[in-house]
Motif scaffolding. Structure first.
Motif, PDB file in Angstrom:
ATOM      1  N   LEU A  58       0.859  -1.294   0.116  1.00 34.14           N
ATOM      2  CA  LEU A  58      -0.176  -0.093   0.134  1.00 34.14           C
ATOM      3  C   LEU A  58       0.899   1.169  -0.033  1.00 34.14           C
ATOM      4  O   LEU A  58       0.408   2.128  -0.769  1.00 34.14           O
ATOM      5  N   HIS A  59       1.921   1.195   0.802  1.00 33.45           N
ATOM      6  CA  HIS A  59       2.887   2.345   0.578  1.00 33.45           C
ATOM      7  C   HIS A  59       3.517   2.668  -0.957  1.00 33.45           C
ATOM      8  O   HIS A  59       3.464   3.614  -1.339  1.00 33.45           O
ATOM      9  N   ARG A  60       3.568   1.292  -1.539  1.00 36.50           N
ATOM     10  CA  ARG A  60       4.186   1.521  -2.904  1.00 36.50           C
ATOM     11  C   ARG A  60       3.045   1.779  -3.848  1.00 36.50           C
ATOM     12  O   ARG A  60       3.500   2.964  -4.780  1.00 36.50           O
ATOM     13  N   VAL A  61       1.926   1.268  -3.968  1.00 28.33           N
ATOM     14  CA  VAL A  61       0.909   1.337  -4.976  1.00 28.33           C
ATOM     15  C   VAL A  61      -0.267   1.958  -4.535  1.00 28.33           C
ATOM     16  O   VAL A  61      -1.500   1.943  -5.587  1.00 28.33           O
ATOM     17  N   GLY A  62      -0.483   2.169  -3.292  1.00 32.42           N
ATOM     18  CA  GLY A  62      -1.799   2.583  -2.790  1.00 32.42           C
ATOM     19  C   GLY A  62      -2.533   3.824  -3.572  1.00 32.42           C
ATOM     20  O   GLY A  62      -3.575   3.572  -3.991  1.00 32.42           O
ATOM     21  N   GLU A  63      -1.403   4.850  -3.635  1.00 26.36           N
ATOM     22  CA  GLU A  63      -1.838   6.121  -4.135  1.00 26.36           C
ATOM     23  C   GLU A  63      -2.374   5.902  -5.631  1.00 26.36           C
ATOM     24  O   GLU A  63      -3.450   6.145  -6.138  1.00 26.36           O
ATOM     25  N   GLN A  64      -1.611   4.816  -6.579  1.00 27.34           N
ATOM     26  CA  GLN A  64      -1.935   4.769  -7.634  1.00 27.34           C
ATOM     27  C   GLN A  64      -3.320   3.665  -7.925  1.00 27.34           C
ATOM     28  O   GLN A  64      -4.148   4.334  -8.879  1.00 27.34           O
ATOM     29  N   LEU A  65      -3.504   3.041  -7.044  1.00 31.29           N
ATOM     30  CA  LEU A  65      -4.771   2.175  -7.132  1.00 31.29           C
ATOM     31  C   LEU A  65      -5.748   2.978  -6.791  1.00 31.29           C
ATOM     32  O   LEU A  65      -6.881   2.709  -7.387  1.00 31.29           O
ATOM     33  N   GLU A  66      -5.811   3.761  -5.783  1.00 29.33           N
ATOM     34  CA  GLU A  66      -7.083   4.551  -5.387  1.00 29.33           C
ATOM     35  C   GLU A  66      -7.279   5.503  -6.592  1.00 29.33           C
ATOM     36  O   GLU A  66      -8.666   5.827  -6.733  1.00 29.33           O
ATOM     37  N   LYS A  67      -6.431   5.889  -7.221  1.00 32.06           N
ATOM     38  CA  LYS A  67      -6.968   6.914  -8.502  1.00 32.06           C
ATOM     39  C   LYS A  67      -7.651   5.986  -9.637  1.00 32.06           C
ATOM     40  O   LYS A  67      -8.335   6.466 -10.442  1.00 32.06           O
ATOM     41  N   MET A  68      -7.164   4.612  -9.557  1.00 33.28           N
ATOM     42  CA  MET A  68      -7.741   3.841 -10.682  1.00 33.28           C
ATOM     43  C   MET A  68      -8.959   3.430 -10.082  1.00 33.28           C
ATOM     44  O   MET A  68     -10.115   2.977 -11.017  1.00 33.28           O
ATOM     45  N   ASN A  69      -9.423   3.161  -8.903  1.00 29.68           N
ATOM     46  CA  ASN A  69     -10.425   2.718  -8.393  1.00 29.68           C
ATOM     47  C   ASN A  69     -10.967   3.073  -6.819  1.00 29.68           C
ATOM     48  O   ASN A  69     -10.547   2.221  -6.126  1.00 29.68           O
ATOM     49  N   GLY A  70     -11.283   4.087  -6.647  1.00 29.16           N
ATOM     50  CA  GLY A  70     -11.264   4.658  -5.385  1.00 29.16           C
ATOM     51  C   GLY A  70     -12.211   3.924  -4.248  1.00 29.16           C
ATOM     52  O   GLY A  70     -11.968   3.805  -3.115  1.00 29.16           O
ATOM     53  N   GLN A  71     -13.391   3.505  -4.921  1.00 30.20           N
ATOM     54  CA  GLN A  71     -14.419   2.592  -4.116  1.00 30.20           C
ATOM     55  C   GLN A  71     -13.854   1.540  -3.694  1.00 30.20           C
ATOM     56  O   GLN A  71     -13.834   1.289  -2.307  1.00 30.20           O
ATOM     57  N   ARG A  72     -12.843   0.778  -4.279  1.00 31.68           N
ATOM     58  CA  ARG A  72     -12.422  -0.403  -3.776  1.00 31.68           C
ATOM     59  C   ARG A  72     -11.366  -0.120  -2.695  1.00 31.68           C
ATOM     60  O   ARG A  72     -11.314  -0.976  -1.652  1.00 31.68           O
ATOM     61  N   MET A  73     -10.493   0.878  -3.038  1.00 28.73           N
ATOM     62  CA  MET A  73      -9.830   1.258  -1.811  1.00 28.73           C
ATOM     63  C   MET A  73     -10.560   1.661  -0.548  1.00 28.73           C
ATOM     64  O   MET A  73     -10.076   1.276   0.670  1.00 28.73           O
ATOM     65  N   ASP A  74     -11.697   2.456  -0.711  1.00 27.93           N
ATOM     66  CA  ASP A  74     -12.367   2.484   0.535  1.00 27.93           C
ATOM     67  C   ASP A  74     -12.885   1.155   1.194  1.00 27.93           C
ATOM     68  O   ASP A  74     -12.807   1.073   2.537  1.00 27.93           O
ATOM     69  N   GLU A  75     -13.388   0.223   0.353  1.00 35.16           N
ATOM     70  CA  GLU A  75     -13.819  -1.033   0.871  1.00 35.16           C
ATOM     71  C   GLU A  75     -12.621  -1.840   1.583  1.00 35.16           C
ATOM     72  O   GLU A  75     -12.687  -2.449   2.679  1.00 35.16           O
ATOM     73  N   LEU A  76     -11.314  -1.344   0.940  1.00 28.68           N
ATOM     74  CA  LEU A  76     -10.341  -2.227   1.443  1.00 28.68           C
ATOM     75  C   LEU A  76      -9.936  -1.835   2.955  1.00 28.68           C
ATOM     76  O   LEU A  76      -9.419  -2.427   3.835  1.00 28.68           O
ATOM     77  N   PHE A  77     -10.029  -0.308   2.940  1.00 28.99           N
ATOM     78  CA  PHE A  77      -9.776   0.151   4.399  1.00 28.99           C
ATOM     79  C   PHE A  77     -10.752  -0.004   5.374  1.00 28.99           C
ATOM     80  O   PHE A  77     -10.572   0.353   6.510  1.00 28.99           O
ATOM     81  N   VAL A  78     -12.107  -0.189   4.971  1.00 28.72           N
ATOM     82  CA  VAL A  78     -12.934  -0.676   5.942  1.00 28.72           C
ATOM     83  C   VAL A  78     -12.394  -1.955   6.527  1.00 28.72           C
ATOM     84  O   VAL A  78     -12.692  -2.220   7.902  1.00 28.72           O
ATOM     85  N   LEU A  79     -12.008  -3.153   5.922  1.00 20.20           N
ATOM     86  CA  LEU A  79     -11.555  -4.373   6.111  1.00 20.20           C
ATOM     87  C   LEU A  79     -10.187  -4.042   7.271  1.00 20.20           C
ATOM     88  O   LEU A  79     -10.177  -4.758   8.257  1.00 20.20           O
ATOM     89  N   ILE A  80      -9.468  -3.086   6.825  1.00 16.03           N
ATOM     90  CA  ILE A  80      -8.184  -2.819   7.597  1.00 16.03           C
ATOM     91  C   ILE A  80      -8.536  -2.282   8.918  1.00 16.03           C
ATOM     92  O   ILE A  80      -7.927  -2.653   9.944  1.00 16.03           O
ATOM     93  N   ARG A  81      -9.539  -1.400   8.995  1.00 16.17           N
ATOM     94  CA  ARG A  81      -9.949  -0.572  10.367  1.00 16.17           C
ATOM     95  C   ARG A  81     -10.552  -1.738  11.071  1.00 16.17           C
ATOM     96  O   ARG A  81     -10.239  -2.029  12.316  1.00 16.17           O
ATOM     97  N   ASP A  82     -11.465  -2.468  10.503  1.00 13.39           N
ATOM     98  CA  ASP A  82     -12.199  -3.661  11.151  1.00 13.39           C
ATOM     99  C   ASP A  82     -11.061  -4.612  11.711  1.00 13.39           C
ATOM    100  O   ASP A  82     -11.323  -4.795  12.985  1.00 13.39           O
ATOM    101  N   GLY A  83     -10.115  -4.844  11.104  1.00  9.79           N
ATOM    102  CA  GLY A  83      -9.085  -5.892  11.792  1.00  9.79           C
ATOM    103  C   GLY A  83      -8.192  -5.134  12.639  1.00  9.79           C
ATOM    104  O   GLY A  83      -7.983  -5.700  13.518  1.00  9.79           O
ATOM    105  N   PHE A  84      -8.107  -3.888  12.579  1.00  5.09           N
ATOM    106  CA  PHE A  84      -7.441  -3.261  13.528  1.00  5.09           C
ATOM    107  C   PHE A  84      -8.240  -2.945  14.988  1.00  5.09           C
ATOM    108  O   PHE A  84      -7.679  -2.996  16.143  1.00  5.09           O
ATOM    109  N   LEU A  85      -9.389  -2.732  14.742  1.00  2.38           N
ATOM    110  CA  LEU A  85     -10.254  -2.436  16.005  1.00  2.38           C
ATOM    111  C   LEU A  85     -10.788  -3.681  16.523  1.00  2.38           C
ATOM    112  O   LEU A  85     -11.151  -3.839  17.649  1.00  2.38           O
ATOM    113  N   LEU A  86     -10.861  -4.841  15.806  1.00  6.99           N
ATOM    114  CA  LEU A  86     -11.136  -6.093  16.533  1.00  6.99           C
ATOM    115  C   LEU A  86     -10.181  -7.054  16.415  1.00  6.99           C
ATOM    116  O   LEU A  86      -9.696  -7.963  15.694  1.00  6.99           O
ATOM    117  N   PRO A  87      -8.924  -6.932  17.396  1.00  7.64           N
ATOM    118  CA  PRO A  87      -7.733  -7.659  17.392  1.00  7.64           C
ATOM    119  C   PRO A  87      -7.950  -8.895  17.920  1.00  7.64           C
ATOM    120  O   PRO A  87      -7.787  -9.218  18.996  1.00  7.64           O
TER     121      PRO A  87
END
Length: 224
Positions: free
Chosen positions: A157-186
């Motif tokens: 995500l450090h490497r290609v996250g910004e490029q990916l978000e430009k190509m499909n922002g909705q999927r990046m939003d969905e991915l970060f929902v998963l990441i936040r859920d994973g972080f909040l439900l350890p």
């Protein structure tokens, strides 16, 4: 470049046997003289076994594609490379079950290829969804419990996250929902994995940039 200094691609060739080194050096200098489909398979096979090589192989692939297009105006190598990436993508669950290291190497490699390969100065649309699917897999609870997969997710995500978000922002939003859920439900998250996930959440929130305060905080924590 200093006269007589080997190109960066040639440093990476040292990890191969002598015959393969020769094959890759020829592919870089005179692509029409070798079987470029074989070259693509050699690079993919090695990338799945060698995580250091998988981080840098995109540069070599880009150099071969450039050399081939100048010499023959064709894309045999690129076609062979994308075919192999597709095959491995379709079998990604089997790969992950068989070898976690091989799976991490594959994700690193496909993200590296996405980072380097361009069509009319744009990232390759054909790779956007496969790359997203791999990152989504890394954000599943069973992957977040493994530090190697969390580390891979955050690095890519450090490497290609910004490029990916430009190509499909909705999927990046969905991915970060998963990441936040994973972080909040350890459930089974290590403290390092939690730190890495928090860092990438803040990195994206800051417009894919690290603020000086965040850099100081996270990197002093990691080094401690």
């Amino acid at each position: 470049m200093v006269m007589g200094e080997p190109r960066r691609e040639e440093y990476k060739i040292q990890s191969f046997d002598a015959a393969t080194q020769q094959l890759l050096k020829t592919a870089l200098k005179d692509p029409g003289a070798v079987d470029l489909e074989k070259v693509a398979n050699v690079i993919v096979d090695h990338s799945l076994q060698d995580c250091v090589f998988s981080k840098e192989a995109g540069r070599m692939c880009y150099a071969i594609i450039q050399a081939e297009s100048k010499q023959a105006g064709q894309s045999v190598f690129r076609r062979g490379l994308l075919n192999r990436l597709q095959q491995e993508y379709q079998a990604r669950e089997q790969l992950r079950a068989r070898s976690l290291q091989g799976w991490v190497c594959y994700v690193t490699f496909i993200c590296n290829i996405f980072d380097y390969l361009r069509v009319n100065n744009m990232p390759m649309m054909a790779l956007v969804n496969p790359v997203y699917d791999c990152l989504f897999r890394l954000a599943q609870p069973d992957s977040l419990s493994k530090e190697e997969e969390v580390d891979c997710l955050v690095l890519q995500l450090h490497r290609v996250g910004e490029q990916l978000e430009k190509m499909n922002g909705q999927r990046m939003d969905e991915l970060f929902v998963l990441i936040r859920d994973g972080f909040l439900l350890p459930t089974g998250l290590s403290s390092l994995a939690q730190l890495l996930l928090l860092e990438i959440i803040e990195f994206r929130a800051a417009g894919w940039k690290t603020t000086p305060a965040a850099h100081k905080y996270y990197y002093s924590e990691v080094s401690d």
